[in-house]
Every structure is written in C-alpha cells, then in structure tokens.
Design a protein around this motif. Structure first.
Motif: not given
Length: 500
Positions: A174-179, A311-316
């Motif tokens: 993500t581009s969000d520094e906090k995330l 979060l805008p993510a997933s484990f993979v």
C-alpha cells in the motif's frame, strides 16, 4: 583502464558506443567540420587548433538530457564488473545497489546504511575496513544478521539484492505510510503462528511422512529478506541427479541443500484495486491447550477487531513456477479462502496442460504417447480428459488465515501426485514404432484413481491395474487378470517404489 578492471577492451568500447543516438549525430557533425578544416589547405595548424577548441567548447555548452543517464549507466556497468577489494569499493558498490533499488544511502567512515522509512540495513566496518557486522532495523527492532554478513564477505551482491528486494516487497502492499507498518505486523504474526505450528511436527517419524503428511512439510523460517519457505512435496523424479546419474538420499539435509521438491514461499501482496479489503491478523492466533492425558493440541482463534485489521492486501503462497491445477482443486481452494485465484490463461484439457508443462513444448496428441525404453516400446492412450478434467496454470494462491495453509498444501499434494503419474508417460525423442509396441490404456477416473489396462505378455488375457493416489506414502494398487480376479501385486511393493 580495461587492464586494470579486468574487462575486455572490446566490451568497454561496446558499452561506450551506446551513449545515445543524439550524441552520435552531434559527434558526426563535429567530425565532418574537422575533416573540412583538414582538407582546407589555406588554414594553418594554429587555425585548426582554434577550430577544434571552438568545436569542443560548443559541444560542452550544449545540454543533452540523455547524456547524464547514459554516462551513469556506463559507470554503473563498470562498477559492477570491478572486484570489491577495499572498503572504498565496497561503499561504491553498496551506493550503486541503493540507487538502483530506490533506497536512501548514507555512507560514513565505518558505517553504510541502506533502506527506507520502514527498514534499514546497516553495514558496520572495523578499523581495518573489514565488515564487522550487518544489522537489520525493522519497525524499531534491531537484529544482527550474520547471514547477510557472510553474503557480503563472499561478494555475493546479487543475493544481497534479493534480500533487500524481499524487504521492500513487504512495504509495497500500500502507498499509505500508516498501513505499511501494519502489513509487516500481519506477516510477522502469520510467520509466528506457522513457526509454532511446525513445532508439533517433530513427533512424526520418517522423512517421507514428515514431508507429505505434516501440515507444513519441511519449514525453512524467514532469513532477513528471504521469505519463509515450505517444502511440501518430493517425488521420485525430484531425487534423481541428472549430472551424476545417481539418486539423492531422501533426507531433510539433501532436500534443503540441493533445493529438491516442490515448495511455496509465504508472502504478503496487495489485492487488485477492484477487490475488497481483507481482515488480516496483526497478532498471533495460535493457542496451545493441554488435554487430560497431557498432550498438547494447537488451536486457532478467529480474527476479530482486537487481533486484526482491514488491509488492501492478502497473504499468498508463491510457487517457484506455474503448475497445472484441475478446476476441481481450484474450486476447493477458492471455497476455503473466499479469494479469487489469478489464472494465467484460459482453462483447457488438464492432460494437455500437464504434458506441455513437463515436456516444455506443445503436445500434438495428448491421448497417444510413445515411450521408448531400453528393451521395450510402449504406447499410452490417455482417457478421462473431458470437460470434467479441465485445468489452469497458477503460480499464486492467496489466503487470509493460518489454518488455510495446511489445507491448501494437502490439496496441492493431491494435484502434484496426479501430475507426476501422468507425466511419467512422457519421453522425449521416442521412436515411432507402433508395430512392436505394448499398448496401455490409462483412464483417469478421478484425481485419486487411475486405471491401466493392457494385454498380458504371455497369456491371452487382459490385465487391469487400479491405482489409488490418495496418499503418496501409502499407494494402493490392485492388479487383476480377466476372469480370475487374482491379485498380482501388493500395495507395499508399489508404496516402496514411490518412497524411494
């Protein structure tokens, strides 16, 4: 200069000749003007010198945006080719690596720091310029990395770059520094759960059982920037050493040292922009409970607002190379994770995918395969490749919870065992001798069962072989003759073949 760096002069001339097309045109115009001056007999030597100086000054006054980039590229190429033999050349090489990866670089007398806001790798030098230690500062935690120190001492900068790229990938979800920091916490919590789960595998005896029946197989924990690795499947073909024409022993050391078998790496990646956010853990979820007889049993908590975050993510699980997976297995994994798996191409016949993947070339007829053995010639006719046996090529499997990992690996073991058996019918350069060939009919009843029918070599009867592919460590095989139903082969004999 070529002699000092050990680089062939032809290579340097080749690199320096590609400074830019615009620069070449300008040089041609300058050379034409110099030739014109040379051909003019009315000019004196002093006039020619003045003309050269004016041309050089005119060239210096011209600005070419591509010049600095091309010159820097040439310098970087030279820098990579130079051997690191002093603290100064080490600093220059690390500065080059940092610039190419987009990292901030700080060079001091006895310390070189590379990194970004989230992490830093510090290389500490002694008074004599020798590398004393390498430290990794990640989210405020500073840890000593002797492996990175050994990598730099060996001069293996390509492997050092892999570690830095691995650390970068964690924070690029993500581009969000906090995330960004939350993404690292999520992956760290997942790795702690998997590490703790792997401790319960030590009681399983036998290397074959340890690999194929343990929830995680052989687990190699994270090493600096290299992600956690799970070796979950080793076939008999994986143990063959083609160079020495011998077989590797089925031991954990031989498998890990020679990079044998099928594996996945545990990573975190961003989801597509159109996909919804995922609730990922930021704390370990595994708990250990003690039963009445004193045994320890692992259990996992569900994600909640306290131990997770959107979060805008997933484990993979990342595969080293794409493999064919049936639509049935793909559907089971998708229903387990509730996440869409990226398909590298449209689905097609599973047998065709397997044969093309293992032979590395298109297969004209996937139903008729020729095999030349030292003393026999075989023809295999494959059946069961209809609409129910469709497959796709995949290289990544996303998930959101640590309990998904053992179930996904179990399904992948089932798929790989089927792939290996089907691929055993492939031989490159086989003879097209259909007259003297023994004909086998191979029918894939399902991913767990194969039926092979062929004519008895000595009697006028047919032989049927039913193979159960449910478990690689305990393959069940029943061989019968027509009208006799006589078992000719035991399960133990077949199992020993696959365990070797």
């Amino acid at each position: 200069m070529a002699a000092e760096t050990g680089i062939p002069s032809v290579y340097l001339e080749h690199q320096l000749s590609h400074v830019g097309r615009g620069a070449k045109k300008t040089k041609r115009s300058l050379i034409d003007r110099l030739r014109h001056c040379k051909s003019s007999h009315s000019r004196s030597w002093n006039d020619s010198i003045k003309t050269v100086r004016s041309c050089v000054g005119e060239r210096r006054s011209q600005t070419d945006a591509s010049d600095s980039t091309q010159v820097q590229h040439c310098l970087d190429t030279l820098q990579k080719a130079m051997k690191v033999i002093s603290p100064q050349t080490l600093k220059e090489r690390l500065d080059l690596i940092g610039r190419q990866l987009g990292l901030s670089v700080q060079i001091q007398e006895q310390k070189i720091s590379l990194g970004m806001d989230a992490f830093h790798v510090e290389v500490l030098l002694g008074e004599d310029g020798v590398i004393n230690s390498v430290k990794l500062a990640n989210q405020g935690d500073v840890m000593d990395c002797p492996d990175l120190k050994d990598i730099l001492k060996r001069g293996n900068f390509s492997e050092f770059v892999e570690h830095l790229q691995g650390l970068q990938s964690i924070y690029q979800v993500t581009s969000d520094e906090k995330l960004k920091s939350k993404a690292f916490l999520a992956l760290q919590a997942l790795e702690k759960d998997l590490n703790q789960l792997a401790q319960f595998q030590n009681s399983i005896s036998g290397v074959a059982n340890y690999i194929h029946k343990c929830p995680l197989g052989i687990m190699l924990p994270r090493l600096a920037g290299k992600p956690m690795k799970l070796i979950y499947f080793v076939s008999p073909y994986d143990l063959l050493d083609k160079k020495s024409l011998t077989a590797h022993p089925l031991t954990v050391e031989a498998i890990t040292e020679n990079f044998l078998g099928q594996s996945v790496t545990v990573c975190i990646e961003p989801v597509p922009e159109s996909a919804p956010l995922n609730k990922l853990q930021t704390m370990p979820l595994m708990n250990v409970s003690i039963t009445q007889d004193g045994k320890s049993l692992p259990s996992f908590s569900g994600v909640s607002q306290i131990n997770s975050m959107m979060l805008p993510a997933s484990f993979v699980l990342v595969l080293p190379q794409s493999i064919p997976v049936s639509s049935q297995i793909l559907q089971k994994i998708t229903s387990l994770t509730n996440l869409e798996i990226h398909k590298e191409a449209e689905s097609k016949n599973l047998h065709s995918l397997i044969l093309e993947n293992f032979s590395n070339r298109p297969v004209k007829d996937c139903h008729k395969l020729l095999v030349s053995l030292p003393d026999q010639q075989h023809i295999y006719f494959l059946n069961g490749g209809g609409q129910d046996q469709q497959g796709v090529m995949i290289s990544r499997i996303p998930f959101t919870h640590p309990t998904h990992v053992p179930k996904i690996l179990s399904l992948m073991r089932q798929q790989l065992l089927f792939n290996i058996v089907i691929a055993s019918c492939i031989r490159t350069g086989a003879k097209k001798d259909t007259v003297n060939s023994i004909v086998f009919e191979v029918s894939a009843v399902s991913l767990q069962q194969l039926t092979i029918v062929f004519e008895h070599p000595a009697y006028d009867t047919m032989i049927t072989v039913d193979i159960d592919l449910t478990d690689i460590t305990n393959l069940k095989c029943r061989v019968t003759c027509t009208n006799t139903d006589h078992v000719l082969c035991s399960d133990e004999a077949v199992s020993r073949v696959f365990q070797r």
